[in-house]
Design a protein around this motif. Structure first.
Motif, mmCIF file in Angstrom:
data_model
loop_
_atom_site.group_PDB
_atom_site.id
_atom_site.type_symbol
_atom_site.label_atom_id
_atom_site.label_comp_id
_atom_site.label_asym_id
_atom_site.label_seq_id
_atom_site.Cartn_x
_atom_site.Cartn_y
_atom_site.Cartn_z
ATOM 1 N N THR A 299 0.839 -1.199 0.000
ATOM 2 C CA THR A 299 0.000 0.000 0.000
ATOM 3 C C THR A 299 0.876 1.252 0.000
ATOM 4 O OG1 THR A 299 -1.774 -1.142 1.167
ATOM 5 C CG2 THR A 299 -1.804 1.264 1.221
ATOM 6 N N GLY A 300 1.914 1.231 0.824
ATOM 7 C CA GLY A 300 2.857 2.349 0.839
ATOM 8 C C GLY A 300 3.579 2.489 -0.489
ATOM 9 N N TYR A 301 3.871 1.348 -1.112
ATOM 10 C CA TYR A 301 4.573 1.380 -2.397
ATOM 11 C C TYR A 301 3.716 2.001 -3.489
ATOM 12 C CZ TYR A 301 7.393 -0.129 -6.346
ATOM 13 O OH TYR A 301 8.164 -0.147 -7.478
ATOM 14 N N LEU A 302 2.387 1.882 -3.363
ATOM 15 C CA LEU A 302 1.498 2.489 -4.357
ATOM 16 C C LEU A 302 1.715 3.993 -4.446
ATOM 17 C CD1 LEU A 302 -1.843 0.540 -3.767
ATOM 18 C CD2 LEU A 302 -0.221 0.267 -5.645
ATOM 19 N N TRP A 303 2.040 4.632 -3.324
ATOM 20 C CA TRP A 303 2.360 6.067 -3.341
ATOM 21 C C TRP A 303 3.567 6.322 -4.238
ATOM 22 C CZ3 TRP A 303 0.187 10.388 -0.940
ATOM 23 C CH2 TRP A 303 -0.883 10.135 -0.071
ATOM 24 N N PHE A 304 4.608 5.514 -4.043
ATOM 25 C CA PHE A 304 5.821 5.694 -4.838
ATOM 26 C C PHE A 304 5.565 5.379 -6.313
ATOM 27 C CE2 PHE A 304 7.830 4.421 -0.634
ATOM 28 C CZ PHE A 304 8.073 5.718 -0.262
ATOM 29 N N PHE A 305 4.757 4.351 -6.562
ATOM 30 C CA PHE A 305 4.451 3.959 -7.934
ATOM 31 C C PHE A 305 3.714 5.085 -8.659
ATOM 32 C CE2 PHE A 305 1.969 2.052 -11.301
ATOM 33 C CZ PHE A 305 2.829 1.120 -11.857
ATOM 34 N N ALA A 306 2.695 5.645 -8.017
ATOM 35 C CA ALA A 306 1.924 6.730 -8.625
ATOM 36 C C ALA A 306 2.803 7.956 -8.847
ATOM 37 C CB ALA A 306 0.727 7.081 -7.746
ATOM 38 N N ALA A 307 3.646 8.262 -7.853
ATOM 39 C CA ALA A 307 4.544 9.413 -7.988
ATOM 40 C C ALA A 307 5.511 9.204 -9.151
ATOM 41 C CB ALA A 307 5.314 9.625 -6.691
ATOM 42 N N ALA A 308 6.050 7.981 -9.263
ATOM 43 C CA ALA A 308 6.990 7.692 -10.348
ATOM 44 C C ALA A 308 6.304 7.785 -11.707
ATOM 45 C CB ALA A 308 7.596 6.306 -10.158
ATOM 46 N N ALA A 309 5.047 7.323 -11.798
ATOM 47 C CA ALA A 309 4.320 7.391 -13.067
ATOM 48 C C ALA A 309 4.166 8.844 -13.521
ATOM 49 C CB ALA A 309 2.951 6.721 -12.923
ATOM 50 N N ILE A 310 3.832 9.730 -12.588
ATOM 51 C CA ILE A 310 3.707 11.156 -12.928
ATOM 52 C C ILE A 310 5.066 11.721 -13.343
ATOM 53 C CG2 ILE A 310 3.187 13.448 -11.989
ATOM 54 C CD1 ILE A 310 1.116 12.067 -10.179
ATOM 55 N N PHE A 311 6.099 11.334 -12.617
ATOM 56 C CA PHE A 311 7.444 11.811 -12.938
ATOM 57 C C PHE A 311 7.846 11.395 -14.360
ATOM 58 C CE2 PHE A 311 12.020 11.391 -13.224
ATOM 59 C CZ PHE A 311 12.487 12.559 -12.647
ATOM 60 N N TRP A 312 7.702 10.093 -14.679
ATOM 61 C CA TRP A 312 8.146 9.612 -15.987
ATOM 62 C C TRP A 312 7.249 10.139 -17.106
ATOM 63 C CZ3 TRP A 312 12.777 8.564 -15.255
ATOM 64 C CH2 TRP A 312 13.241 7.793 -14.192
ATOM 65 N N MET A 313 5.990 10.413 -16.815
ATOM 66 C CA MET A 313 5.105 10.999 -17.826
ATOM 67 C C MET A 313 5.714 12.279 -18.396
ATOM 68 S SD MET A 313 1.238 12.502 -17.387
ATOM 69 C CE MET A 313 1.819 13.896 -16.402
ATOM 70 N N ILE A 314 6.308 13.091 -17.511
ATOM 71 C CA ILE A 314 6.927 14.341 -17.943
ATOM 72 C C ILE A 314 8.358 14.109 -18.420
ATOM 73 C CG2 ILE A 314 7.731 16.593 -17.134
ATOM 74 C CD1 ILE A 314 5.324 16.692 -15.277
ATOM 75 N N TYR A 494 2.005 13.698 3.299
ATOM 76 C CA TYR A 494 1.621 12.400 3.865
ATOM 77 C C TYR A 494 2.826 11.490 4.096
ATOM 78 C CZ TYR A 494 -3.255 13.534 2.984
ATOM 79 O OH TYR A 494 -4.499 14.127 3.005
ATOM 80 N N ARG A 495 4.011 12.065 4.178
ATOM 81 C CA ARG A 495 5.214 11.246 4.308
ATOM 82 C C ARG A 495 5.218 10.407 5.581
ATOM 83 N NH1 ARG A 495 6.443 16.421 5.580
ATOM 84 N NH2 ARG A 495 7.752 16.857 7.414
ATOM 85 N N ARG A 496 4.624 10.926 6.660
ATOM 86 C CA ARG A 496 4.591 10.150 7.900
ATOM 87 C C ARG A 496 3.645 8.961 7.763
ATOM 88 N NH1 ARG A 496 5.209 15.436 9.775
ATOM 89 N NH2 ARG A 496 7.064 15.725 11.090
ATOM 90 N N THR A 497 2.534 9.157 7.061
ATOM 91 C CA THR A 497 1.617 8.051 6.808
ATOM 92 C C THR A 497 2.298 6.976 5.975
ATOM 93 O OG1 THR A 497 -0.281 9.548 6.846
ATOM 94 C CG2 THR A 497 -0.592 7.417 5.770
ATOM 95 N N ILE A 498 3.018 7.407 4.950
ATOM 96 C CA ILE A 498 3.740 6.456 4.090
ATOM 97 C C ILE A 498 4.796 5.716 4.902
ATOM 98 C CG2 ILE A 498 5.225 6.240 2.069
ATOM 99 C CD1 ILE A 498 3.875 8.816 0.993
ATOM 100 N N LYS A 499 5.504 6.451 5.739
ATOM 101 C CA LYS A 499 6.558 5.842 6.558
ATOM 102 C C LYS A 499 5.972 4.786 7.489
ATOM 103 C CE LYS A 499 10.266 7.084 9.790
ATOM 104 N NZ LYS A 499 10.938 8.199 10.522
ATOM 105 N N GLY A 500 4.771 5.050 8.027
ATOM 106 C CA GLY A 500 4.114 4.076 8.893
ATOM 107 C C GLY A 500 3.762 2.793 8.145
ATOM 108 N N LEU A 501 3.344 2.934 6.886
ATOM 109 C CA LEU A 501 2.982 1.754 6.082
ATOM 110 C C LEU A 501 4.210 0.917 5.737
ATOM 111 C CD1 LEU A 501 0.428 3.427 3.645
ATOM 112 C CD2 LEU A 501 -0.115 1.709 5.389
ATOM 113 N N LEU A 502 5.368 1.558 5.633
ATOM 114 C CA LEU A 502 6.567 0.844 5.222
ATOM 115 C C LEU A 502 7.153 -0.017 6.321
ATOM 116 C CD1 LEU A 502 8.440 3.553 3.110
ATOM 117 C CD2 LEU A 502 6.650 1.965 2.427
ATOM 118 N N GLY A 503 6.703 0.132 7.535
ATOM 119 C CA GLY A 503 7.189 -0.692 8.639
ATOM 120 C C GLY A 503 8.660 -0.455 8.930
ATOM 121 N N ASP A 504 9.456 -1.536 8.830
ATOM 122 C CA ASP A 504 10.887 -1.449 9.167
ATOM 123 C C ASP A 504 11.744 -0.996 7.991
ATOM 124 O OD1 ASP A 504 10.480 -3.697 7.650
ATOM 125 O OD2 ASP A 504 11.708 -5.018 8.890
ATOM 126 N N VAL A 505 11.136 -0.695 6.853
ATOM 127 C CA VAL A 505 11.894 -0.258 5.684
ATOM 128 C C VAL A 505 12.131 1.230 5.756
ATOM 129 C CG1 VAL A 505 11.872 -0.022 3.168
ATOM 130 C CG2 VAL A 505 11.026 -2.123 4.232
#
Length: 506
Positions: A299-314, A494-505
């Motif tokens: 679920t946390g990775y979905l944030w990174f995936f969506a962000a990367a998709a927008i980045f590569w689009m440009i 939402y970086r703290r929310t993402i960090k919480g989803l990532l657990g020990d990563v």
């Protein structure tokens, strides 16, 4: 995107027999020279052709081009780029189940070479067939050659391992740097198809030295990790034949009824480029064999995936939208020296070679003072920078109003800002992808990262087809830049929310 990531398979490669000893390549296994040169020449062919692609598509027929509208030409480019990264996922699967990495890379290189030589044939049908072959071959090669670099270091703690990949990436960027200078010059100033033939010749040189130097590669590269049982092969071949037959019949009807246009290729492939990545992510996220911690990480990775998709689009519009602007609205003269517009494509790799060590040093220095930004923050920085680059483009377009040609320094600044953004997001994305991978999907997660590029380019293709030539206007740059900026601020908020989803990563 000249940098090619380390595959998850290479990171997690089990110990194997060491590669043959003897002379070394800058202190590394001799096989690294073979892979270095193979990837350098493959990138030479890939980026050389890519520097010409959209310019050839939109060039008037009287000047040897295909005469497409700007919107259609940009969409073809985006769909092609999306397919290259989409096919990296099955490319890894073919290696694991059928041929092994060494054979898959060889076959992929041969397919790429044939594709480039088809582009050299002055006919629209052969041109699109060539693009398809290059995308297919790139998927086979891209998914496996980085894995083979990992095979050269059976001990995952070998201190030379990171340095080996650094040398490998240098080969990538050297090829990407020289390609537009050579192939771009010939293609734009002499003949489009001769330029495409040069790309094929470059791949042929890479294949020749790959075959001659293959004895220095690790024996593990010949291993088929999980061979597909014979009982399953027949069923797979029947399915492939069925879908291929349906596609052939469908397009035969379209052509036979006189309804065919390039849109019949672009739209289906665009839809595939969006739907397949979404289905893969949904299936993985809903896998009941994963525990709660793994599902939260995805679920946390979905944030990174969506962000990367927008980045590569440009970002991936560097070879399309920005290339057209370089040709139509930029004075390709600096200090009295004239150069082809395709030369701008060499800026990104030279920026990477110059700045990558600086950015890596910066993260280490900040970490020593306990101030190294987290993964989400680095993603946010990358998004803000890519959005800001289109802000600079808006200023450049304003300066070019009324048919004026702007200074090449405008594009030099745009590419610089985008490259710094890439260095903040891309290496971090590769790292977090391997760290978040559930054990069940370790070998597939790097393919998932590639799919973010596929989605981004496919969304760009949709916009290019809907907006047509107005995609090159100020409003389009403003909307895309604002979308990247908003995404960057959202990730930061939402970086703290993402960090919480990532657990020990971390």
């Amino acid at each position: 995107m000249p940098t090619v990531p380390v595959s998850a398979a290479s990171v997690a490669a089990p110990p194997a027999s060491p590669a043959p000893s003897g002379r070394t390549f800058f202190g590394h296994p001799r096989g690294l020279a073979t892979l270095f040169m193979t990837e350098m020449w493959e990138r030479f062919s890939f980026y050389g052709m890519r520097a010409l692609l959209v310019l050839y598509l939109v060039a008037p027929v009287a000047k040897g081009g295909l005469g497409f509208s700007a919107g259609t030409g940009l969409a073809v480019y985006s769909v092609y780029n999306a397919l290259v990264y989409l096919l990296a996922l099955p490319g890894g699967w073919v290696s694991d189940r059928f041929w092994g990495a060494r054979k898959t890379v060889l076959i992929g290189g041969v397919v790429i070479m044939c594709g480039h030589f088809l582009l050299a044939v002055p006919a629209e049908g052969s041109f699109f067939a060539g693009l398809g072959l290059i995308a297919l071959g790139s998927g086979l090669l891209k998914a496996n050659i980085s894995t083979m670099v990992g095979h050269l270091y059976p001990d995952r703690n070998d201190p030379r391992r990171d340095g080996g990949f650094t040398l490998f990436y240098m080969g990538i960027n050297l090829g990407a740097f020289f390609a537009p200078l050579a192939i771009g010059t010939v293609g734009q100033n002499v003949n489009w198809h001769l330029g495409f033939a040069m790309a094929g010749a470059g791949m042929a040189v890479g294949l020749l030295q790959y075959v001659l130097g293959s004895r220095h590669l690790s024996p593990e590269s010949d291993t088929v990790g999980s061979p597909l049982p014979r009982s399953e092969r027949a069923g797979l071949l029947r399915k492939c034949a069925l879908w291929t037959g349906l596609a052939v019949v469908f397009y035969a009807v379209v052509v036979g009824t006189g309804s065919y246009s390039v849109g019949w290729l672009i739209w289906p492939l665009t839809v595939v480029g969006i739907v397949i990545p979404v289905l893969v992510l949904v299936r993985m996220r809903r896998d009941r064999e994963l525990d709660r911690a793994d599902r939260d990480k995805l679920t946390g990775y979905l944030w990174f995936f969506a962000a990367a998709a927008i980045f590569w689009m440009i970002y991936d519009q560097s070879g399309s939208t920005l290339n057209v602007f370089a040709t139509d609205s930029t004075a390709n003269t600096l200090f009295g020296f004239n150069f082809p517009s395709s030369w701008f494509q060499s800026l990104n790799p030279i920026y990477i070679m110059a700045l990558a060590p600086v950015v890596a040093w910066l993260w280490i220095r900040l970490a020593r003072h306990d101030r190294n930004p987290g993964t989400a923050t680095k993603f946010a920085i990358g998004l803000v920078l890519i959005g800001a680059s289109f802000g600079v483009m808006m200023l450049a377009i304003a300066a070019a109003s009324g048919g004026a040609e702007v200074s090449p320094l405008w594009l030099a600044v745009v590419y610089l800002v985008q490259t710094v953004g890439e260095l903040c997001l891309s290496p971090v994305g590769l790292s977090v992808t391997t760290k978040l991978a559930p054990a069940k999907y370790t070998s597939q997660m790097m393919g998932i990262w590639f799919l973010a590029v596929t989605v981004g380019d496919s969304v760009a293709a949709v916009l290019q087809q809907l907006l047509g030539d107005s995609f090159l206007g100020t409003a389009s740059f403003a909307i895309q830049g604002a979308a990247a900026l908003l995404a960057g601020f959202a990730v930061l908020m939402y970086r703290r929310t993402i960090k919480g989803l990532l657990g020990d990563v971390r």
